[in-house]
Design a protein around this motif. Sequence first.
Motif, mmCIF file in Angstrom:
data_model
loop_
_atom_site.group_PDB
_atom_site.id
_atom_site.type_symbol
_atom_site.label_atom_id
_atom_site.label_comp_id
_atom_site.label_asym_id
_atom_site.label_seq_id
_atom_site.Cartn_x
_atom_site.Cartn_y
_atom_site.Cartn_z
ATOM 1 N N VAL A 90 118.153 -31.078 -2.758
ATOM 2 C CA VAL A 90 118.793 -29.698 -2.648
ATOM 3 C C VAL A 90 118.121 -29.099 -4.079
ATOM 4 C CG1 VAL A 90 120.370 -29.778 -1.138
ATOM 5 C CG2 VAL A 90 121.114 -30.381 -3.779
ATOM 6 N N LEU A 91 117.527 -29.826 -5.090
ATOM 7 C CA LEU A 91 117.506 -29.183 -6.486
ATOM 8 C C LEU A 91 116.247 -28.170 -6.348
ATOM 9 C CD1 LEU A 91 117.783 -32.576 -8.363
ATOM 10 C CD2 LEU A 91 119.531 -30.769 -8.286
ATOM 11 N N ARG A 92 115.335 -28.347 -5.481
ATOM 12 C CA ARG A 92 114.204 -27.526 -5.578
ATOM 13 C C ARG A 92 114.679 -26.280 -4.518
ATOM 14 N NH1 ARG A 92 108.410 -29.958 -5.945
ATOM 15 N NH2 ARG A 92 107.875 -27.903 -4.740
ATOM 16 N N ALA A 93 114.200 -25.081 -5.082
ATOM 17 C CA ALA A 93 114.525 -23.776 -4.294
ATOM 18 C C ALA A 93 113.921 -23.825 -3.057
ATOM 19 C CB ALA A 93 114.226 -22.406 -5.004
ATOM 20 N N ASP A 94 112.438 -24.362 -3.106
ATOM 21 C CA ASP A 94 111.777 -24.371 -1.838
ATOM 22 C C ASP A 94 112.313 -25.402 -0.908
ATOM 23 O OD1 ASP A 94 110.859 -26.539 -3.316
ATOM 24 O OD2 ASP A 94 108.792 -26.006 -3.226
ATOM 25 N N GLY A 135 122.973 -46.747 -16.648
ATOM 26 C CA GLY A 135 123.934 -46.688 -17.585
ATOM 27 C C GLY A 135 125.518 -46.595 -17.213
ATOM 28 N N ASN A 136 125.881 -45.576 -17.050
ATOM 29 C CA ASN A 136 127.268 -45.125 -16.810
ATOM 30 C C ASN A 136 127.268 -44.671 -15.392
ATOM 31 O OD1 ASN A 136 130.011 -44.637 -16.441
ATOM 32 N ND2 ASN A 136 130.329 -44.113 -18.474
ATOM 33 N N PRO A 137 127.313 -45.498 -14.219
ATOM 34 C CA PRO A 137 127.203 -44.803 -12.923
ATOM 35 C C PRO A 137 128.326 -43.425 -12.558
ATOM 36 C CG PRO A 137 126.988 -46.936 -12.618
ATOM 37 C CD PRO A 137 127.435 -46.736 -14.138
ATOM 38 N N ALA A 138 129.801 -43.956 -13.108
ATOM 39 C CA ALA A 138 130.461 -42.984 -12.913
ATOM 40 C C ALA A 138 130.454 -41.691 -13.365
ATOM 41 C CB ALA A 138 132.159 -43.685 -13.258
ATOM 42 N N GLU A 139 130.048 -41.724 -14.905
ATOM 43 C CA GLU A 139 129.887 -40.704 -15.607
ATOM 44 C C GLU A 139 128.679 -39.922 -15.149
ATOM 45 O OE1 GLU A 139 127.776 -40.045 -19.889
ATOM 46 O OE2 GLU A 139 129.802 -40.957 -19.954
ATOM 47 N N ARG A 140 127.362 -40.578 -14.548
ATOM 48 C CA ARG A 140 126.319 -39.959 -14.229
ATOM 49 C C ARG A 140 126.592 -39.155 -12.773
ATOM 50 N NH1 ARG A 140 122.826 -37.779 -16.305
ATOM 51 N NH2 ARG A 140 121.252 -38.402 -14.628
ATOM 52 N N LEU A 141 127.309 -40.067 -12.085
ATOM 53 C CA LEU A 141 127.532 -39.421 -10.721
ATOM 54 C C LEU A 141 128.561 -38.129 -10.781
ATOM 55 C CD1 LEU A 141 128.412 -42.331 -8.400
ATOM 56 C CD2 LEU A 141 126.769 -40.844 -8.091
ATOM 57 N N GLN A 142 129.407 -38.124 -11.707
ATOM 58 C CA GLN A 142 130.131 -36.644 -11.973
ATOM 59 C C GLN A 142 129.263 -35.706 -12.320
ATOM 60 O OE1 GLN A 142 133.401 -36.038 -11.597
ATOM 61 N NE2 GLN A 142 133.149 -34.074 -12.273
ATOM 62 N N LYS A 143 128.551 -36.031 -13.252
ATOM 63 C CA LYS A 143 127.409 -34.928 -13.737
ATOM 64 C C LYS A 143 126.613 -34.514 -12.420
ATOM 65 C CE LYS A 143 124.144 -33.958 -17.152
ATOM 66 N NZ LYS A 143 122.700 -33.570 -16.732
ATOM 67 N N TYR A 145 127.240 -34.474 -9.261
ATOM 68 C CA TYR A 145 128.126 -33.994 -8.345
ATOM 69 C C TYR A 145 128.560 -32.389 -9.036
ATOM 70 C CZ TYR A 145 131.829 -32.732 -4.970
ATOM 71 O OH TYR A 145 132.580 -32.155 -4.157
ATOM 72 N N VAL A 146 128.748 -32.227 -10.258
ATOM 73 C CA VAL A 146 129.121 -31.040 -10.754
ATOM 74 C C VAL A 146 127.738 -30.133 -10.670
ATOM 75 C CG1 VAL A 146 129.332 -29.572 -12.872
ATOM 76 C CG2 VAL A 146 130.753 -31.776 -12.299
ATOM 77 N N GLU A 147 126.599 -30.562 -10.838
ATOM 78 C CA GLU A 147 125.352 -29.795 -10.626
ATOM 79 C C GLU A 147 124.792 -29.523 -9.240
ATOM 80 O OE1 GLU A 147 122.397 -32.721 -12.361
ATOM 81 O OE2 GLU A 147 122.924 -32.109 -14.348
ATOM 82 N N ARG A 148 125.275 -30.269 -8.206
ATOM 83 C CA ARG A 148 124.741 -30.241 -7.042
ATOM 84 C C ARG A 148 125.814 -29.668 -6.092
ATOM 85 N NH1 ARG A 148 121.363 -35.969 -6.556
ATOM 86 N NH2 ARG A 148 119.949 -35.351 -8.424
ATOM 87 N N GLU A 149 126.851 -29.732 -6.404
ATOM 88 C CA GLU A 149 128.214 -29.311 -5.357
ATOM 89 C C GLU A 149 127.741 -27.986 -4.604
ATOM 90 O OE1 GLU A 149 132.760 -28.817 -4.959
ATOM 91 O OE2 GLU A 149 131.889 -28.631 -6.868
ATOM 92 N N CYS A 150 127.507 -27.177 -5.658
ATOM 93 C CA CYS A 150 127.221 -25.653 -5.063
ATOM 94 C C CYS A 150 125.898 -25.390 -4.145
ATOM 95 C CB CYS A 150 127.103 -24.540 -5.918
ATOM 96 S SG CYS A 150 125.946 -24.717 -7.226
ATOM 97 N N LEU A 151 124.901 -26.260 -4.511
ATOM 98 C CA LEU A 151 123.724 -26.311 -3.933
ATOM 99 C C LEU A 151 123.774 -27.016 -2.364
ATOM 100 C CD1 LEU A 151 121.316 -27.521 -6.676
ATOM 101 C CD2 LEU A 151 121.710 -25.208 -5.825
ATOM 102 N N TYR A 152 124.574 -28.325 -2.374
ATOM 103 C CA TYR A 152 124.827 -28.617 -0.942
ATOM 104 C C TYR A 152 125.678 -27.648 -0.112
ATOM 105 C CZ TYR A 152 123.847 -33.361 -2.975
ATOM 106 O OH TYR A 152 123.338 -34.513 -3.611
ATOM 107 N N ARG A 153 126.605 -27.014 -0.839
ATOM 108 C CA ARG A 153 127.422 -26.015 0.150
ATOM 109 C C ARG A 153 126.656 -24.994 0.473
ATOM 110 N NH1 ARG A 153 131.754 -26.002 -2.825
ATOM 111 N NH2 ARG A 153 132.841 -27.297 -1.431
ATOM 112 N N ASP A 154 125.744 -24.524 -0.277
ATOM 113 C CA ASP A 154 124.688 -23.402 -0.042
ATOM 114 C C ASP A 154 123.880 -23.590 1.149
ATOM 115 O OD1 ASP A 154 123.463 -20.818 -0.589
ATOM 116 O OD2 ASP A 154 121.911 -22.057 -1.245
#
Length: 184
Positions: A90-94, A135-143, A145-154
Motif C-alpha cells: 500500500v505504500l506506493r500511490a500506483d 532489531g526491535n520487532p515490537a517497536e518496528r511493527l508499531q511504527k 502500523y502507524v505509517e500504514r493504517e490509513c493506507l490499508y483503510r483507504d
Amino acid sequence: MNPPTSVAPHLVLVGLMGTGKSTVGRRIAHKLGWEFLDTDDEINRLTGRTVRQIFETDGEEFFRQVEHDVLAAACQMSTPHVIAGAGGIVLRADNRQLLKNSRFVVWLNAPLPVLVERIGQRAAKGDGHRPLIDGNPAERLQKLYVERECLYRDVSSIEIDVEGLQVQDVIDKVLTETGLEANS
C-alpha cells in the motif's frame, strides 16, 4: 479481430505481516477453486532471491518497483485469483490505485501484541525474511502500523480484525462479507 480478454474479479488481502494473508488466502483460493498468488513468493520466483536478499543488494526502492510490477500483472490476470499482498504493497500511490480498482480488497487487521507474538514465533523458528523489523520487532511493527493504517483503510472495502479468530473463522468472515461464499 479478437475482443480483448477481460480482467477477472480478484480478492486481494492486505495488512501487516503476521495477519494471516498467505494462510487465509491459500485456503480461500482452494475453497473457491481460484488460483492463489502471494506477491512475496512471486517476487522470489521471478528474481530468484528472497525479500531480504533484494533489500540487502538492491535496496527497498528496487524491491517496491518489483512488487508493483507483480501486483500490476496480477491485477490484469484473466482468471480469478486470491492475491496475498505484501505488507508494504500500500505504500506506493500506483499500487493503491490498482487495489482500489480491484473488486474485493480485504484488510486483515490485528492489534500490535498479536502481531508481535506471531512474528516473534516465526523469528524463533528462523524465519528471518522480514528486513523491516530487524532489531526491535515490537517497536518496528508499531511504527509500520502507524505509517500504514490509513493506507490499508483507504484501499480496502472490508476490514476484519483477526484477533482471537481461528483461520477458518477468518475465511468464513472474508467469504461472507465479500459475498463470494454464495457465488462459489
